[in-house]
Each structure stands twice: as C-alpha cells, then as structure tokens.
Design a protein around this motif. Sequence first.
Motif, short mmCIF file in Angstrom:
data_model
loop_
_atom_site.label_atom_id
_atom_site.label_comp_id
_atom_site.label_asym_id
_atom_site.label_seq_id
_atom_site.Cartn_x
_atom_site.Cartn_y
_atom_site.Cartn_z
N SER A 93 41.31 41.09 50.13
CA SER A 93 40.18 41.57 49.36
C SER A 93 40.14 40.90 47.99
O SER A 93 39.07 40.52 47.51
CB SER A 93 40.27 43.09 49.20
N LEU A 94 41.31 40.73 47.37
CA LEU A 94 41.37 40.04 46.08
C LEU A 94 40.95 38.58 46.23
O LEU A 94 40.21 38.05 45.40
CB LEU A 94 42.78 40.11 45.49
N ILE A 95 41.43 37.93 47.30
CA ILE A 95 41.03 36.53 47.55
C ILE A 95 39.51 36.46 47.67
O ILE A 95 38.86 35.60 47.09
CB ILE A 95 41.71 35.98 48.82
N HIS A 96 38.95 37.42 48.40
CA HIS A 96 37.50 37.45 48.61
C HIS A 96 36.75 37.55 47.28
O HIS A 96 35.84 36.77 47.01
CB HIS A 96 37.15 38.63 49.52
N VAL A 97 37.14 38.50 46.44
CA VAL A 97 36.42 38.70 45.18
C VAL A 97 36.67 37.54 44.20
O VAL A 97 35.79 37.15 43.45
CB VAL A 97 36.74 40.09 44.56
N LEU A 98 37.86 36.95 44.26
CA LEU A 98 38.15 35.79 43.39
C LEU A 98 37.37 34.56 43.84
O LEU A 98 36.97 33.74 43.03
CB LEU A 98 39.65 35.51 43.35
N LYS A 99 37.15 34.44 45.16
CA LYS A 99 36.32 33.33 45.66
C LYS A 99 34.89 33.50 45.19
O LYS A 99 34.25 32.53 44.79
CB LYS A 99 36.34 33.30 47.20
#
Length: 120
Positions: free
Chosen positions: A100-106
């Motif tokens: 989820s963090l990877i998603h929002v950082l992308k």
Amino acid sequence: MKKENRVKKNKEFQEIFKKGKSFANRQFVVYSLKRPGQAHFRIGLSVSKKLGNAVTRNQIKRYIRQAILELEGELHNEYDYIIIARKPAAEMNFFEVKNSLIHVLKISKVLKWKKTNSHS
C-alpha cells in the motif's frame, strides 16, 4: 530508523502539511516536501488514536518504518515525508502495508522506479 531520518518537531510537521504535496490511497496519506541540499530523506509518522489501542498503533508504525527501511534506496533524499495511517491500515499485515505504501508513493512520484518495473 536513524535519528537524522525522522521528522519530530511539530513546527516541521506543520510546514510539511502547509507547503508539501499530499497523495493518498485508502490506507495512507503521504505528504512530501522537497528540501534541496538535504543529505537524507526524513519521515514523520502519524497514527491516530482512532485506529486502535497503543499496541495496534505501535504495530502500524513498526510496519511503516520497516517498509520504508526496505524502500530506502528507492526514495529521493531531498524530501521530507509525513505518512498518516488511515483506518484500514489497522487490519493489515506487513506485506499489505508495504504494498500500500509502494502504491501511494508511486502515485506521488517520489519513488525512483520506472512504471514498467514491478516489485510486488
């Protein structure tokens, strides 16, 4: 997480909220503020009491810190980040938190990855 990599002061939090850009998904809100010339990125965490008791909140913070540690090489150094956990984060395991963090950082375009590179 090293001391120099943390945003601690309320004044710094407020500045990042005011001047930074925010991006969100269902589990997290990420504020990012560019700080030219900064050697390390810095992270501030905010986990509301609405998310659960101290044990739950600390677990969420540990998961976020670990995910950031694993993504360290992918984050741009000249930024301060504030990560705010939302309600659904309380029910997630570490891998869900990281993805989820990877998603929002992308979404916020602060990861050094290219779109074609999939790490999940």
